[in-house]
Design a protein around this motif. Structure first.
Motif, PDB file in Angstrom:
ATOM      1  N   GLU A 120      45.005  23.763 -16.588  1.00 44.35           N
ATOM      2  CA  GLU A 120      45.916  24.911 -16.438  1.00 44.35           C
ATOM      3  C   GLU A 120      46.296  25.107 -14.968  1.00 44.35           C
ATOM      4  OE1 GLU A 120      43.717  27.153 -20.163  1.00 44.35           O
ATOM      5  OE2 GLU A 120      43.442  27.893 -18.078  1.00 44.35           O
ATOM      6  N   ARG A 121      45.486  24.532 -14.074  1.00 43.25           N
ATOM      7  CA  ARG A 121      45.754  24.671 -12.628  1.00 43.25           C
ATOM      8  C   ARG A 121      46.209  23.345 -12.019  1.00 43.25           C
ATOM      9  NH1 ARG A 121      42.784  28.077 -14.731  1.00 43.25           N
ATOM     10  NH2 ARG A 121      42.621  30.250 -13.987  1.00 43.25           N
ATOM     11  N   GLY A 122      46.619  22.394 -12.918  1.00 42.68           N
ATOM     12  CA  GLY A 122      47.158  21.115 -12.442  1.00 42.68           C
ATOM     13  C   GLY A 122      46.097  20.165 -11.914  1.00 42.68           C
ATOM     14  N   LEU A 123      44.823  20.458 -12.233  1.00 41.04           N
ATOM     15  CA  LEU A 123      43.724  19.650 -11.709  1.00 41.04           C
ATOM     16  C   LEU A 123      43.139  18.719 -12.770  1.00 41.04           C
ATOM     17  CD1 LEU A 123      41.778  22.476  -9.802  1.00 41.04           C
ATOM     18  CD2 LEU A 123      43.359  20.796  -8.796  1.00 41.04           C
ATOM     19  N   HIS A 124      42.605  17.581 -12.334  1.00 35.47           N
ATOM     20  CA  HIS A 124      41.823  16.709 -13.219  1.00 35.47           C
ATOM     21  C   HIS A 124      40.562  16.282 -12.483  1.00 35.47           C
ATOM     22  CE1 HIS A 124      44.306  13.819 -10.926  1.00 35.47           C
ATOM     23  NE2 HIS A 124      43.225  13.073 -10.991  1.00 35.47           N
ATOM     24  N   PHE A 125      39.678  15.579 -13.168  1.00 33.00           N
ATOM     25  CA  PHE A 125      38.377  15.263 -12.576  1.00 33.00           C
ATOM     26  C   PHE A 125      38.296  13.806 -12.155  1.00 33.00           C
ATOM     27  CE2 PHE A 125      36.526  19.302 -12.913  1.00 33.00           C
ATOM     28  CZ  PHE A 125      37.039  19.889 -14.059  1.00 33.00           C
ATOM     29  N   ASP A 126      37.882  13.586 -10.915  1.00 31.12           N
ATOM     30  CA  ASP A 126      37.679  12.231 -10.382  1.00 31.12           C
ATOM     31  C   ASP A 126      36.227  11.846 -10.670  1.00 31.12           C
ATOM     32  OD1 ASP A 126      39.514  10.730  -7.912  1.00 31.12           O
ATOM     33  OD2 ASP A 126      37.554   9.976  -8.488  1.00 31.12           O
ATOM     34  N   ALA A 127      35.656  10.998  -9.823  1.00 33.53           N
ATOM     35  CA  ALA A 127      34.309  10.478 -10.085  1.00 33.53           C
ATOM     36  C   ALA A 127      33.277  11.597 -10.220  1.00 33.53           C
ATOM     37  CB  ALA A 127      33.894   9.543  -8.946  1.00 33.53           C
ATOM     38  N   VAL A 172      33.867  13.941 -21.454  1.00 36.31           N
ATOM     39  CA  VAL A 172      34.560  15.127 -21.999  1.00 36.31           C
ATOM     40  C   VAL A 172      35.552  15.680 -20.971  1.00 36.31           C
ATOM     41  CG1 VAL A 172      34.258  17.430 -22.988  1.00 36.31           C
ATOM     42  CG2 VAL A 172      32.494  15.670 -23.345  1.00 36.31           C
ATOM     43  N   LEU A 173      35.206  15.536 -19.691  1.00 36.37           N
ATOM     44  CA  LEU A 173      36.069  16.082 -18.631  1.00 36.37           C
ATOM     45  C   LEU A 173      37.252  15.164 -18.308  1.00 36.37           C
ATOM     46  CD1 LEU A 173      33.345  17.399 -16.135  1.00 36.37           C
ATOM     47  CD2 LEU A 173      34.855  18.779 -17.593  1.00 36.37           C
ATOM     48  N   GLY A 174      37.197  13.919 -18.808  1.00 40.59           N
ATOM     49  CA  GLY A 174      38.293  12.987 -18.530  1.00 40.59           C
ATOM     50  C   GLY A 174      38.101  12.179 -17.253  1.00 40.59           C
ATOM     51  N   SER A 175      36.868  12.232 -16.697  1.00 41.79           N
ATOM     52  CA  SER A 175      36.571  11.422 -15.514  1.00 41.79           C
ATOM     53  C   SER A 175      36.488   9.955 -15.923  1.00 41.79           C
ATOM     54  CB  SER A 175      35.225  11.879 -14.913  1.00 41.79           C
ATOM     55  OG  SER A 175      34.819  11.012 -13.869  1.00 41.79           O
ATOM     56  N   LYS A 176      36.617   9.050 -14.928  1.00 44.37           N
ATOM     57  CA  LYS A 176      36.574   7.623 -15.266  1.00 44.37           C
ATOM     58  C   LYS A 176      35.626   6.857 -14.350  1.00 44.37           C
ATOM     59  CE  LYS A 176      39.731   6.720 -18.579  1.00 44.37           C
ATOM     60  NZ  LYS A 176      39.218   7.858 -19.426  1.00 44.37           N
ATOM     61  N   VAL A 207      20.933  -0.508 -16.511  1.00 40.94           N
ATOM     62  CA  VAL A 207      20.920   0.310 -17.731  1.00 40.94           C
ATOM     63  C   VAL A 207      22.070   1.314 -17.694  1.00 40.94           C
ATOM     64  CG1 VAL A 207      19.547   1.899 -19.144  1.00 40.94           C
ATOM     65  CG2 VAL A 207      18.412   0.056 -17.868  1.00 40.94           C
ATOM     66  N   ILE A 208      22.314   1.901 -16.524  1.00 41.42           N
ATOM     67  CA  ILE A 208      23.427   2.845 -16.367  1.00 41.42           C
ATOM     68  C   ILE A 208      24.745   2.103 -16.598  1.00 41.42           C
ATOM     69  CG2 ILE A 208      24.639   4.330 -14.710  1.00 41.42           C
ATOM     70  CD1 ILE A 208      21.882   4.682 -13.272  1.00 41.42           C
ATOM     71  N   TYR A 209      24.850   0.890 -16.051  1.00 42.34           N
ATOM     72  CA  TYR A 209      26.068   0.071 -16.162  1.00 42.34           C
ATOM     73  C   TYR A 209      26.415  -0.169 -17.639  1.00 42.34           C
ATOM     74  CZ  TYR A 209      29.365  -3.748 -15.179  1.00 42.34           C
ATOM     75  OH  TYR A 209      30.505  -4.534 -15.107  1.00 42.34           O
ATOM     76  N   LYS A 210      25.372  -0.495 -18.393  1.00 40.69           N
ATOM     77  CA  LYS A 210      25.599  -0.781 -19.829  1.00 40.69           C
ATOM     78  C   LYS A 210      26.072   0.468 -20.580  1.00 40.69           C
ATOM     79  CE  LYS A 210      21.620  -2.664 -20.568  1.00 40.69           C
ATOM     80  NZ  LYS A 210      20.461  -3.230 -21.313  1.00 40.69           N
ATOM     81  N   ALA A 211      25.793   1.650 -20.033  1.00 44.52           N
ATOM     82  CA  ALA A 211      26.190   2.918 -20.694  1.00 44.52           C
ATOM     83  C   ALA A 211      27.601   3.342 -20.325  1.00 44.52           C
ATOM     84  CB  ALA A 211      25.199   4.021 -20.289  1.00 44.52           C
ATOM     85  N   LEU A 212      28.268   2.576 -19.430  1.00 41.51           N
ATOM     86  CA  LEU A 212      29.623   2.948 -19.000  1.00 41.51           C
ATOM     87  C   LEU A 212      30.619   2.739 -20.143  1.00 41.51           C
ATOM     88  CD1 LEU A 212      29.784   1.268 -15.459  1.00 41.51           C
ATOM     89  CD2 LEU A 212      29.627   3.738 -15.938  1.00 41.51           C
ATOM     90  N   PRO A 213      31.408   3.770 -20.485  1.00 41.78           N
ATOM     91  CA  PRO A 213      32.430   3.583 -21.513  1.00 41.78           C
ATOM     92  C   PRO A 213      33.516   2.623 -21.007  1.00 41.78           C
ATOM     93  CG  PRO A 213      32.067   5.908 -21.024  1.00 41.78           C
ATOM     94  CD  PRO A 213      31.401   5.126 -19.935  1.00 41.78           C
ATOM     95  N   ASP A 214      34.344   2.119 -21.907  1.00 39.97           N
ATOM     96  CA  ASP A 214      35.475   1.271 -21.493  1.00 39.97           C
ATOM     97  C   ASP A 214      36.333   2.031 -20.493  1.00 39.97           C
ATOM     98  OD1 ASP A 214      35.992  -0.200 -24.827  1.00 39.97           O
ATOM     99  OD2 ASP A 214      34.523  -0.548 -23.187  1.00 39.97           O
ATOM    100  N   GLY A 215      36.788   1.294 -19.485  1.00 40.74           N
ATOM    101  CA  GLY A 215      37.702   1.926 -18.522  1.00 40.74           C
ATOM    102  C   GLY A 215      36.978   2.678 -17.417  1.00 40.74           C
ATOM    103  N   TRP A 216      35.640   2.769 -17.533  1.00 42.40           N
ATOM    104  CA  TRP A 216      34.868   3.457 -16.491  1.00 42.40           C
ATOM    105  C   TRP A 216      34.417   2.466 -15.431  1.00 42.40           C
ATOM    106  CZ3 TRP A 216      31.853   8.276 -15.834  1.00 42.40           C
ATOM    107  CH2 TRP A 216      32.399   9.352 -16.561  1.00 42.40           C
TER     108      TRP A 216
END
Ligand code: LRH
Ligand code: MN
Length: 432
Positions: A120-127, A172-176, A207-216
């Motif tokens: 609503e404030r034109g913002l999105h989430f980075d890393a 959920v926040l749309g971060s990548k 282990v963290i790497y394997k949990a990364l969703p596609d595009g992350w």
């Protein structure tokens, strides 16, 4: 939800009227000057409008040192108020549409609601940024002696799970992306076994790497020292690069400008990571001595220009896999954080536009002809060109403020927030 003061677009437009004629005159003057070297000012203004940098959520409150923090009236008290302040910076400079959150400092009760509030404030989430360098009140095992590299596998597991939780919130926040900086290291010779510690780091991050969703992507952030003062596990770009290679294509190396020994040639590290296809991006700030987290471009503006010179060279050469994330990571101990963030964002765009002013054909010629002074002169020509009219025009055309600091101060935003946000001094903005 109670009414919150926001700077209205009409107020910004009114304030711009005061400076519009001057900027137009300076812009035309610069246009003629650049035209003489066949540079079209309009291309540079479009470039200036396109550059974006993420704001660190922990940067909108006052920072401090181990000695003290001097809270300021009207500080944000939760992640929603932090986003209000990020939106105010974005409204005035127009180059900061993204926010980088730190978990658990900004752990949202309702991530979907937070995403809506931001949008609503034109913002999105980075890393997203994980935090295994502090112990949380409800935490079972301590990170006093490390996290992802701790000798105790249970502590490593706890740290891995926290990073995976950051990914889940980020989805959920749309971060990548997830930025992983760990404080792991020692204060005494012999305290850590360097090779075992690095093996454990790779095992944990794998282990963290394997949990990364596609595009992350996962950004590995190196740091020479602090809080460990003898050895740090991920202490330099070489170690970070080795790990990113070992982990895979989604792992990249993030360069925090304050994380190097004094006088290290950071622009060379940037050139290397670009060439190796492993540059994640940046935590921009400036420093005189250690990880001072001072305002970007405030101490070594020529170094900032030289870093952007490498970035623009790569951009113009369409280097494969070149997609760096730009973020600020600063601690505002004596200034209004929003003023520092606005000025720092402006200095990044300044360095970027100046880097686009470099006559690269002439520079290559001077380099190939071993003419060092000519090469330096070409860089200095760009660095000493005052591109302020382009920066102001770009902000104005993007609906922002010609003079962000003046508009911010004229709006009385901070004073109004001081009324809205009765200060609860014990709340820290993050680090301290
Ligand atoms: C470590 C660091 C890291 C963040 C922290 C706030 O010095 O640069 O990027 O997590 O600051
Ligand atoms: Mn950082």
């Amino acid at each position: 939800m109670a009414m919150h003061f926001e700077i209205e677009d009409v107020f910004v437009a009114e304030q711009n009227l005061k400076a519009k004629a001057e900027v137009a005159e300076d812009y035309d003057h610069l246009a003629n000057k650049l035209q003489r070297s066949n540079v079209d000012i309009e291309n540079l203004t479009i470039k200036a409008q396109a550059l974006t940098v993420a704001i660190p959520s922990w940067g909108v409150g006052t920072g401090g040192t181990r000695f003290a923090r001097f809270p300021m009236a009207g500080e944000p008290r939760d992640v929603y108020e932090k986003l209000q302040d990020c939106a105010t910076v974005f409204k005035l400079v127009r180059s900061t549409p993204a926010v980088s959150l730190h978990i658990p400092w900004d752990k949202p009760e309702d991530s979907a609601a937070l995403r809506r509030f931001a949008r609503e404030r034109g913002l999105h989430f980075d890393a997203m940024n994980s935090n295994t360098f502090q112990d949380q009140p409800d935490q079972e095992l301590s990170y006093k002696f490390g996290s992802l590299t701790h000798p105790d596998a249970a502590v490593r597991r706890q740290a891995v799970e926290h990073n995976i939780e950051c990914i889940e919130i980020g989805k959920v926040l749309g971060s990548k992306a997830l930025t992983v900086w760990i404080a792991d290291g020692g204060n005494f010779p012999g305290q850590l076994h360097p090779r075992r510690a690095l093996e454990r780091y790779l095992e944990s991050v794998h282990v963290i790497y394997k949990a990364l969703p596609d595009g992350w992507r996962v950004f590995l952030e190196h740091k020479l020292y602090e809080p460990a003062f003898y050895s740090t596990v991920i202490n330099d770009w070489g170690t970070s690069y080795y790990c990113a290679r070992e982990l895979g294509p989604k792992a990249l190396c993030l360069v925090d400008l304050g994380h190097h020994a004094p006088n290290v040639n950071i622009e060379m590290i940037v050139a290397r990571l670009i060439q190796f296809g492993k540059l994640a991006g940046f935590h921009f700030n400036d420093s005189k001595y250690g990880d001072d987290d001072l305002d970007a471009g405030s101490i070594k503006p020529f170094q900032l220009f030289l870093v952007f010179n490498e970035l623009v060279d790569a951009e113009l050469c369409s280097v494969p896999f070149f997609d760096p994330a730009y973020m600020l990571d600063q601690s505002h101990n004596v200034t209004d954080p929003l003023e520092s963030l606005m000025m720092s964002a402006v200095e990044l765009t300044r360095a970027y536009v100046q880097a686009h002013l470099v006559d690269r054909q002439a520079l290559t010629e001077a380099q190939e002809k071993c003419d060092p002074l000519r090469a330096l002169a070409i860089l200095k020509q760009a660095f000493t060109t005052d591109v302020s009219p382009i920066l102001a025009m770009a902000r104005e055309r993007s609906g922002g403020a010609i003079d962000p600091l003046a508009v911010y101060r004229a709006s009385g935003y901070r004073q109004k927030k001081a009324q809205e946000r009765p200060s609860v001094h014990q709340v820290s903005a993050g680090i301290v």
